[in-house]
Design a protein around this motif. Structure first.
Motif, mmCIF file in Angstrom:
data_model
loop_
_atom_site.group_PDB
_atom_site.id
_atom_site.type_symbol
_atom_site.label_atom_id
_atom_site.label_comp_id
_atom_site.label_asym_id
_atom_site.label_seq_id
_atom_site.Cartn_x
_atom_site.Cartn_y
_atom_site.Cartn_z
ATOM 1 N N PRO A 202 -92.570 14.568 -70.838
ATOM 2 C CA PRO A 202 -92.160 13.442 -69.992
ATOM 3 C C PRO A 202 -92.938 13.356 -68.695
ATOM 4 O O PRO A 202 -92.997 12.301 -68.072
ATOM 5 N N GLU A 203 -93.530 14.485 -68.275
ATOM 6 C CA GLU A 203 -94.272 14.425 -67.026
ATOM 7 C C GLU A 203 -95.539 13.579 -67.135
ATOM 8 O O GLU A 203 -96.143 13.244 -66.131
ATOM 9 N N TRP A 204 -95.950 13.250 -68.358
ATOM 10 C CA TRP A 204 -97.118 12.387 -68.513
ATOM 11 C C TRP A 204 -96.785 10.936 -68.170
ATOM 12 O O TRP A 204 -97.679 10.152 -67.895
ATOM 13 N N LEU A 205 -95.519 10.615 -68.272
ATOM 14 C CA LEU A 205 -95.109 9.230 -68.115
ATOM 15 C C LEU A 205 -94.707 8.991 -66.667
ATOM 16 O O LEU A 205 -93.981 9.772 -66.079
ATOM 17 N N ALA A 206 -95.149 7.907 -66.124
ATOM 18 C CA ALA A 206 -94.923 7.652 -64.700
ATOM 19 C C ALA A 206 -93.799 6.686 -64.426
ATOM 20 O O ALA A 206 -93.657 6.184 -63.322
ATOM 21 N N GLY A 207 -92.993 6.351 -65.440
ATOM 22 C CA GLY A 207 -91.865 5.487 -65.195
ATOM 23 C C GLY A 207 -92.230 4.030 -65.001
ATOM 24 O O GLY A 207 -91.439 3.262 -64.485
ATOM 25 N N GLY A 208 -93.421 3.594 -65.409
ATOM 26 C CA GLY A 208 -93.779 2.184 -65.405
ATOM 27 C C GLY A 208 -93.929 1.570 -64.026
ATOM 28 O O GLY A 208 -93.767 0.388 -63.843
ATOM 29 N N GLY A 209 -94.200 2.361 -62.994
ATOM 30 C CA GLY A 209 -94.408 1.775 -61.675
ATOM 31 C C GLY A 209 -93.152 1.667 -60.846
ATOM 32 O O GLY A 209 -93.193 1.143 -59.744
ATOM 33 N N ALA A 210 -91.993 2.089 -61.346
ATOM 34 C CA ALA A 210 -90.783 2.023 -60.559
ATOM 35 C C ALA A 210 -90.809 3.088 -59.477
ATOM 36 O O ALA A 210 -91.410 4.135 -59.620
ATOM 37 N N ARG A 211 -90.099 2.808 -58.365
ATOM 38 C CA ARG A 211 -90.112 3.797 -57.297
ATOM 39 C C ARG A 211 -89.271 5.009 -57.666
ATOM 40 O O ARG A 211 -89.400 6.058 -57.047
ATOM 41 N N THR A 212 -88.376 4.895 -58.617
ATOM 42 C CA THR A 212 -87.630 6.026 -59.151
ATOM 43 C C THR A 212 -88.172 6.342 -60.534
ATOM 44 O O THR A 212 -88.159 5.490 -61.417
ATOM 45 N N ASN A 213 -88.655 7.555 -60.720
ATOM 46 C CA ASN A 213 -89.204 7.977 -62.002
ATOM 47 C C ASN A 213 -88.095 8.621 -62.811
ATOM 48 O O ASN A 213 -87.564 9.661 -62.407
ATOM 49 N N ALA A 298 -85.276 -4.884 -55.405
ATOM 50 C CA ALA A 298 -86.694 -5.237 -55.479
ATOM 51 C C ALA A 298 -87.433 -4.074 -56.112
ATOM 52 O O ALA A 298 -87.017 -2.919 -55.981
ATOM 53 N N SER A 299 -88.501 -4.374 -56.827
ATOM 54 C CA SER A 299 -89.229 -3.305 -57.507
ATOM 55 C C SER A 299 -90.711 -3.646 -57.578
ATOM 56 O O SER A 299 -91.127 -4.782 -57.347
ATOM 57 N N ASP A 300 -91.472 -2.619 -57.924
ATOM 58 C CA ASP A 300 -92.902 -2.787 -58.176
ATOM 59 C C ASP A 300 -93.190 -3.036 -59.656
ATOM 60 O O ASP A 300 -94.346 -3.063 -60.058
ATOM 61 N N GLY A 301 -92.144 -3.182 -60.453
ATOM 62 C CA GLY A 301 -92.307 -3.410 -61.879
ATOM 63 C C GLY A 301 -91.553 -2.384 -62.700
ATOM 64 O O GLY A 301 -91.568 -1.195 -62.385
ATOM 65 N N ASN A 302 -90.860 -2.831 -63.744
ATOM 66 C CA ASN A 302 -90.108 -1.958 -64.657
ATOM 67 C C ASN A 302 -89.185 -1.008 -63.897
ATOM 68 O O ASN A 302 -89.337 0.205 -63.962
ATOM 69 N N ILE A 314 -73.922 -5.095 -67.881
ATOM 70 C CA ILE A 314 -74.831 -5.638 -66.874
ATOM 71 C C ILE A 314 -75.055 -7.103 -67.219
ATOM 72 O O ILE A 314 -75.425 -7.431 -68.350
ATOM 73 N N GLU A 315 -74.841 -7.978 -66.264
ATOM 74 C CA GLU A 315 -74.956 -9.414 -66.504
ATOM 75 C C GLU A 315 -75.948 -10.025 -65.533
ATOM 76 O O GLU A 315 -76.183 -9.507 -64.431
ATOM 77 N N GLY A 316 -76.518 -11.141 -65.968
ATOM 78 C CA GLY A 316 -77.409 -11.901 -65.102
ATOM 79 C C GLY A 316 -78.762 -11.270 -64.873
ATOM 80 O O GLY A 316 -79.411 -11.576 -63.878
ATOM 81 N N LEU A 317 -79.207 -10.407 -65.785
ATOM 82 C CA LEU A 317 -80.510 -9.743 -65.642
ATOM 83 C C LEU A 317 -81.401 -10.173 -66.797
ATOM 84 O O LEU A 317 -81.257 -9.708 -67.932
ATOM 85 N N ALA A 318 -82.330 -11.097 -66.523
ATOM 86 C CA ALA A 318 -83.227 -11.635 -67.545
ATOM 87 C C ALA A 318 -84.420 -10.702 -67.703
ATOM 88 O O ALA A 318 -85.504 -10.963 -67.181
ATOM 89 N N ALA A 319 -84.216 -9.603 -68.393
ATOM 90 C CA ALA A 319 -85.286 -8.644 -68.659
ATOM 91 C C ALA A 319 -85.699 -8.745 -70.117
ATOM 92 O O ALA A 319 -84.897 -9.099 -70.980
ATOM 93 N N SER A 320 -86.946 -8.435 -70.396
ATOM 94 C CA SER A 320 -87.421 -8.490 -71.783
ATOM 95 C C SER A 320 -86.987 -7.269 -72.574
ATOM 96 O O SER A 320 -86.981 -7.303 -73.806
ATOM 97 N N VAL A 330 -80.996 3.933 -66.515
ATOM 98 C CA VAL A 330 -81.186 2.636 -67.180
ATOM 99 C C VAL A 330 -82.446 1.999 -66.602
ATOM 100 O O VAL A 330 -82.517 1.733 -65.395
ATOM 101 N N GLN A 331 -83.425 1.763 -67.459
ATOM 102 C CA GLN A 331 -84.695 1.177 -67.030
ATOM 103 C C GLN A 331 -84.908 -0.134 -67.769
ATOM 104 O O GLN A 331 -84.584 -0.249 -68.959
ATOM 105 N N VAL A 332 -85.443 -1.126 -67.079
ATOM 106 C CA VAL A 332 -85.660 -2.439 -67.668
ATOM 107 C C VAL A 332 -87.133 -2.809 -67.530
ATOM 108 O O VAL A 332 -87.847 -2.316 -66.651
ATOM 109 N N GLU A 333 -87.572 -3.665 -68.418
ATOM 110 C CA GLU A 333 -88.921 -4.227 -68.350
ATOM 111 C C GLU A 333 -88.828 -5.552 -67.614
ATOM 112 O O GLU A 333 -88.329 -6.536 -68.148
ATOM 113 N N HIS A 334 -89.270 -5.564 -66.375
ATOM 114 C CA HIS A 334 -89.081 -6.717 -65.502
ATOM 115 C C HIS A 334 -90.297 -6.857 -64.599
ATOM 116 O O HIS A 334 -90.933 -5.862 -64.235
#
Length: 390
Positions: A202-213, A298-302, A314-320, A330-334
């Motif tokens: 898992p240390e190879w993965l950076a969490g998709g740019g989120a500030r929390t990995n 607010a996020s830098d992505g994902n 969770i409601e009202g979150l238009a994530a893919s 819980v991580q979303v693609e946003h």
């Protein structure tokens, strides 16, 4: 159309099963197959086909802009692929209901209208439309054996009809079945390889740019840190009056501590499917009345979401895409930027996974310090419960 009878209708209906747009799928299937049973045709020239193609192009850009400003990337791209066969449907129907057996390639490309080819090329839109329906159905991303089975049957249908007569039907069917099984095994193997990589490294993965990995977090235990005075607002929270204060929000947890780094080694993410609307997600079954907490983030992505304890929906979150691990992350693609969502808090069980024996293990480097603390606390029972990890 040069496709077998009912092939395009079956592809449109298959698209309807994957996307849930049954009225559009049924109407498209009827319009595509009706020309086989209606004698009347229209005599359309190249200029008329060009206008229909231009209309489809304008429609494509208009829908793309609407989806982008409504859902943002990458959700907009996925939805655009889902609706692509409907966007080009007017051009396909123009050929199906006309006397033309094929269209000039310049109808599809503006460059060929300005600089025509020396020898005109014709294309029948039957099989390209068939492939587009299948591609759009796959964009719905409904995982399961039913999708692969339907896709295999639809592809086998025209291939078996077009096989050379020197190949017997049982032989051709056997070869297609072998190819389908190999393809299914390959995609299952790739999926399991991805799961193994997420669990083993898992240390190879950076969490998709989120500030929390959600996979790892580095700490400086014992070091004197620097006090940071910042006026930046990281999160806004609006809670129902029934929600008691303070509200503790959770983002990620970790189950292994190695050399100052916490790692989530045994917390593979599982995809969560939306329910009802595309912006509603269910984490666990809730009992009793639900309380609402609205979060503006607010996020830098994902991003990794900030959620109160016992969040059931969770409601009202238009994530893919949304995924969750057993440690409650819980991580979303946003897309990057500001976004809001509502966390529905229930009184039922938590969505976190049950404790495992690894949760009672202590790294060997920290075992002596933990044993000393246990001795100072004077709790023999506590000392017996922990086991030291070699």
């Amino acid at each position: 159309m040069n496709t077998p009878p009912f092939l395009l209708a079956a592809a449109a209906l298959f698209w309807g099963t994957q996307t849930g747009n049954w009225p559009v799928a049924a109407a498209s299937a009827a319009l595509l197959e009706a020309p086989r049973y209606v004698v009347r045709r229209w005599q359309l020239e190249s200029a008329e086909f060009n206008r229909v193609a231009d209309f489809c192009t304008v429609l494509l850009f208009a829908i793309a802009a609407y989806l982008y400003f409504t859902f943002g990337n990458p959700r907009a791209v996925t939805l655009l692929f889902q609706w692509m066969p409907v966007i080009v449907l007017p051009l396909v129907l123009a050929q199906a209901w006309s006397t033309a057996r094929a269209l000039d390639l310049s109808v599809l490309f503006w460059s060929l209208r300005r600089n025509p080819m020396r020898q005109a090329l014709k294309v029948n839109l039957g099989y390209p439309a068939f492939a587009l329906w299948l591609l759009a159905a796959s964009a719905a991303n409904r995982q399961g054996a039913a999708f692969y089975l339907g896709l295999t049957l639809l592809i086998a249908w025209p291939l078996l009809r077009a096989r050379p007569r020197s190949y017997a039907l049982p032989l051709a069917a056997g070869l297609l079945l072998a190819a389908a099984l190999a393809g299914y095994g390959g995609q299952v193997g790739l999926h399991r390889l991805q799961q193994w990589l997420e669990a083993a490294a898992p240390e190879w993965l950076a969490g998709g740019g989120a500030r929390t990995n959600p996979y790892r977090s580095t700490t400086d235990i014992g070091a004197i840190g620097e006090l940071k005075l910042s006026q930046r607002i990281l999160l806004r929270v609006e809670a129902d009056p029934a929600v008691g204060a303070p509200i503790l929000l959770h983002r990620a947890s970790y189950d292994d501590y190695v050399g100052g780094t916490w790692v989530a080694r045994n917390a593979r993410f599982e995809q969560i499917s939306p329910f009802g609307k595309a912006s509603n997600w269910r984490l666990t079954e809730a009992r009793g009345p639900l309380m609402r907490v609205t979060l503006h983030d607010a996020s830098d992505g994902n991003p990794v979401l900030s959620l109160p304890a016992n969040t059931a929906r969770i409601e009202g979150l238009a994530a893919s895409e949304m995924k969750m691990n057993a440690l409650g992350a819980v991580q979303v693609e946003h897309k990057p930027g500001f976004f809001s969502y509502r966390a529905q808090i229930g009184s039922g069980g938590s969505a976190y996974g049950a404790p495992v024996p690894r949760d009672l293990s202590i790294p060997k480097a920290e075992a002596a310090a933990v044993a000393q603390i246990a001795n100072e606390l004077g709790s023999p029972r506590c000392r017996r419960r922990w086991r030291w990890r070699k």
